[in-house]
Design a protein around this motif. Structure first.
Motif, short mmCIF file in Angstrom:
data_model
loop_
_atom_site.label_atom_id
_atom_site.label_comp_id
_atom_site.label_asym_id
_atom_site.label_seq_id
_atom_site.Cartn_x
_atom_site.Cartn_y
_atom_site.Cartn_z
N LEU A 239 0.85 -1.21 0.00
CA LEU A 239 0.00 0.00 0.00
C LEU A 239 0.88 1.25 0.00
N LEU A 240 0.79 2.02 -1.07
CA LEU A 240 1.57 3.26 -1.20
C LEU A 240 0.63 4.45 -1.16
N LEU A 241 1.18 5.61 -0.83
CA LEU A 241 0.34 6.81 -0.74
C LEU A 241 0.81 7.91 -1.68
N LEU A 242 -0.15 8.48 -2.38
CA LEU A 242 0.08 9.73 -3.12
C LEU A 242 -0.69 10.77 -2.31
N LEU A 243 0.06 11.45 -1.44
CA LEU A 243 -0.59 12.32 -0.46
C LEU A 243 -0.71 13.75 -1.00
N SER A 244 -1.95 14.25 -0.97
CA SER A 244 -2.19 15.65 -1.35
C SER A 244 -2.90 16.36 -0.21
N GLY A 245 -2.33 16.22 0.98
CA GLY A 245 -2.93 16.84 2.16
C GLY A 245 -2.55 18.30 2.25
N ARG A 246 -3.47 19.11 2.70
CA ARG A 246 -3.19 20.54 2.83
C ARG A 246 -3.68 21.06 4.18
N LEU A 247 -2.96 22.08 4.69
CA LEU A 247 -3.39 22.79 5.89
C LEU A 247 -4.21 24.00 5.46
N THR A 248 -5.24 24.29 6.23
CA THR A 248 -6.14 25.38 5.83
C THR A 248 -5.56 26.76 6.14
N TRP A 249 -4.95 26.89 7.32
CA TRP A 249 -4.60 28.24 7.76
C TRP A 249 -3.59 28.96 6.86
N PRO A 250 -2.61 28.24 6.24
CA PRO A 250 -1.65 29.00 5.41
C PRO A 250 -2.31 29.73 4.24
N ALA A 251 -3.42 29.17 3.70
CA ALA A 251 -4.09 29.87 2.60
C ALA A 251 -4.75 31.16 3.10
N VAL A 252 -5.31 31.10 4.31
CA VAL A 252 -5.90 32.31 4.90
C VAL A 252 -4.80 33.32 5.20
N SER A 253 -3.69 32.80 5.70
CA SER A 253 -2.55 33.68 6.01
C SER A 253 -2.06 34.37 4.73
N MET A 254 -1.96 33.58 3.64
CA MET A 254 -1.51 34.15 2.37
C MET A 254 -2.45 35.29 1.93
N LEU A 255 -3.76 35.06 2.07
CA LEU A 255 -4.71 36.11 1.70
C LEU A 255 -4.52 37.35 2.57
N LEU A 256 -4.36 37.13 3.87
CA LEU A 256 -4.22 38.28 4.78
C LEU A 256 -2.91 39.04 4.57
N GLU A 257 -1.90 38.33 4.08
CA GLU A 257 -0.62 39.00 3.80
C GLU A 257 -0.67 39.77 2.48
N SER A 258 -1.68 39.47 1.65
CA SER A 258 -1.73 40.11 0.33
C SER A 258 -2.26 41.55 0.45
N GLU A 259 -2.13 42.29 -0.65
CA GLU A 259 -2.55 43.71 -0.61
C GLU A 259 -4.04 43.86 -0.41
N GLN A 260 -4.81 42.93 -1.03
CA GLN A 260 -6.27 42.99 -0.90
C GLN A 260 -6.81 41.65 -0.42
N PRO A 261 -6.85 41.46 0.89
CA PRO A 261 -7.33 40.17 1.41
C PRO A 261 -8.77 39.88 0.95
N GLY A 262 -9.59 40.91 0.83
CA GLY A 262 -10.94 40.71 0.31
C GLY A 262 -11.97 40.35 1.35
N PHE A 263 -11.62 40.40 2.63
CA PHE A 263 -12.65 40.16 3.66
C PHE A 263 -12.31 40.93 4.94
N ASP A 264 -13.36 41.16 5.74
CA ASP A 264 -13.20 41.97 6.95
C ASP A 264 -13.20 41.12 8.22
N ALA A 265 -13.70 39.89 8.10
CA ALA A 265 -13.75 39.01 9.28
C ALA A 265 -13.81 37.58 8.80
N LEU A 266 -13.40 36.66 9.68
CA LEU A 266 -13.30 35.25 9.29
C LEU A 266 -14.25 34.39 10.12
#
Ligand code: SF4
Length: 361
Positions: free
Chosen positions: A156-183
């Motif tokens: 049994l082998l794994l092709l893992l495509s697991g992702r963490l959620t918070w880094p994508a939110v962090s990336m948005l918040l670090e950008s010039e226009q995060p596009g939201f006021d609250a989470l």
């Protein structure tokens, strides 16, 4: 405990600003919001934005391409969660663009509902290599980690495509226009990783945040909380799902993830590489890692894979930059029957959810 009606009234009684944008990052939240008709029920100043909440939608094309090419080999059984079977890739060999099409062409592709099913298939087929293509956020990856830690068959082998959620939110918040006021922070992810995972939203970016469960009442409680925080200019991380979300999350699940996986920089489809946002098997389980066991396939996949199909705006939808209705091909030709992009395939994809809840252009 307030009823949904009472929460709505409390929200309507708030001195709301002209426009306020609330982002959710969970396909389950988006489905509850859409099916309950909350966008229509809430005051028109409130914009509920679906953000990066669908792991299938962000699974990089190179991984799907690799899964398809591996499935087409003799003596390989490819197993994956059902959603993934219909996700199309842009590049194709012999016009095979999905795992479903590979199956129709004779490949042994099987949907599974749990990691244990993958183990069962591997034990039942000891002379074949079983590749478990596992995409998901923290809540899906924790049981995969549990499966590995329990001990898995050599085939049994794994092709893992697991992702963490918070880094994508962090990336948005670090950008010039995060596009939201609250989470509105995801309840299920927080049950595993702990509410602390979202502290950075408040501590670093001074954005109101509230963790919500999946009922209308819980979502409205979180909505009320972040609106009040905004109005009073007093951001804090509110836990509106305290029945299940405990400080530090689920220590057993976190231990299993840490024991079996490393956190690595990872590509998100259409978005690019987000630092420290992916799960990969650690060195101890290298012999179960498809990328290491079949490096030529991995290389070929990296070289061939593109991004999104022409005309598809999934990346913008995933990041909350546009709504599904603003995609040029929403409804024509892209529908759940004929999905062009991954957001129309997955039950957690915003386009699929909006279409299922009757939203049309
Ligand atoms: Fe992608 Fe289809 Fe949604 Fe457009 S409508 S963003 S092509 S899934």
């Amino acid at each position: 405990m307030h009823t949904a009606q009472e929460w709505l009234q409390k929200i309507c009684d708030l001195p709301l600003p002209n426009k306020v944008r609330l982002m959710n990052v969970c396909g389950g939240h988006e489905r509850s919001i859409s099916m309950a008709g909350l966008r229509k029920a809430l005051p028109s100043q409130i914009d509920l934005i679906p953000g990066p909440g669908c792991p299938v939608c962000v699974c990089p094309e190179q991984d799907i391409y690799q899964a398809i090419q591996m499935a087409l080999q003799e003596d390989i059984v490819l197993v994956s969660f059902g959603d993934m079977l219909r996700v199309p890739v842009n590049v194709a060999k012999k016009d095979i663009r999905t795992l479903e099409q590979a199956k129709a062409a004779g490949a042994d592709v099987r949907p599974v509902a749990s990691p244990q099913e993958a183990v069962k298939i591997a034990r039942a087929e000891p002379h074949k290599t079983v590749v478990f293509f596992a995409a998901g956020f923290e809540t899906t990856i924790a049981p995969v980690a549990g499966m590995i830690a329990e001990g898995i068959p050599a085939n049994l082998l794994l092709l893992l495509s697991g992702r963490l959620t918070w880094p994508a939110v962090s990336m948005l918040l670090e950008s010039e226009q995060p596009g939201f006021d609250a989470l509105i922070a995801p309840g299920h992810v927080s049950t595993v990783m702990g509410p602390e995972e979202w502290s950075f939203v408040v501590d670093k970016h001074h954005i109101p945040a509230a963790i919500a469960g999946f009922t209308t009442e819980s979502l409205l409680a979180a909505t009320y909380s972040v609106l009040r925080q905004l109005i009073e200019q007093r951001p804090f991380l509110d836990n509106c799902y305290s029945q299940l979300v405990r400080p530090q999350g689920n220590p057993v699940a976190k231990r299993l993830i840490q024991a079996t996986m490393d956190v690595v920089d990872a590509p998100w489809r259409g978005i690019g590489v987000i630092p420290a946002s992916g799960f990969e098997l650690n060195q101890r389980y290298a012999e179960h890692n498809v990328r290491l066991r079949f490096p030529d396939f991995a290389k070929q996949a990296r070289e061939n894979a593109g991004q999104m199909p022409p005309g598809c705006d999934c990346a913008k939808v995933v990041l909350g930059k546009i709504t599904p209705l603003e995609c040029r091909i929403y409804g024509s030709p892209c529908t759940p029957r004929n999905p062009v992009g991954p957001c129309m395939v997955s039950d957690e994809g915003a386009c699929r959810i909006w279409w299922s809840s009757g939203l049309r252009k």
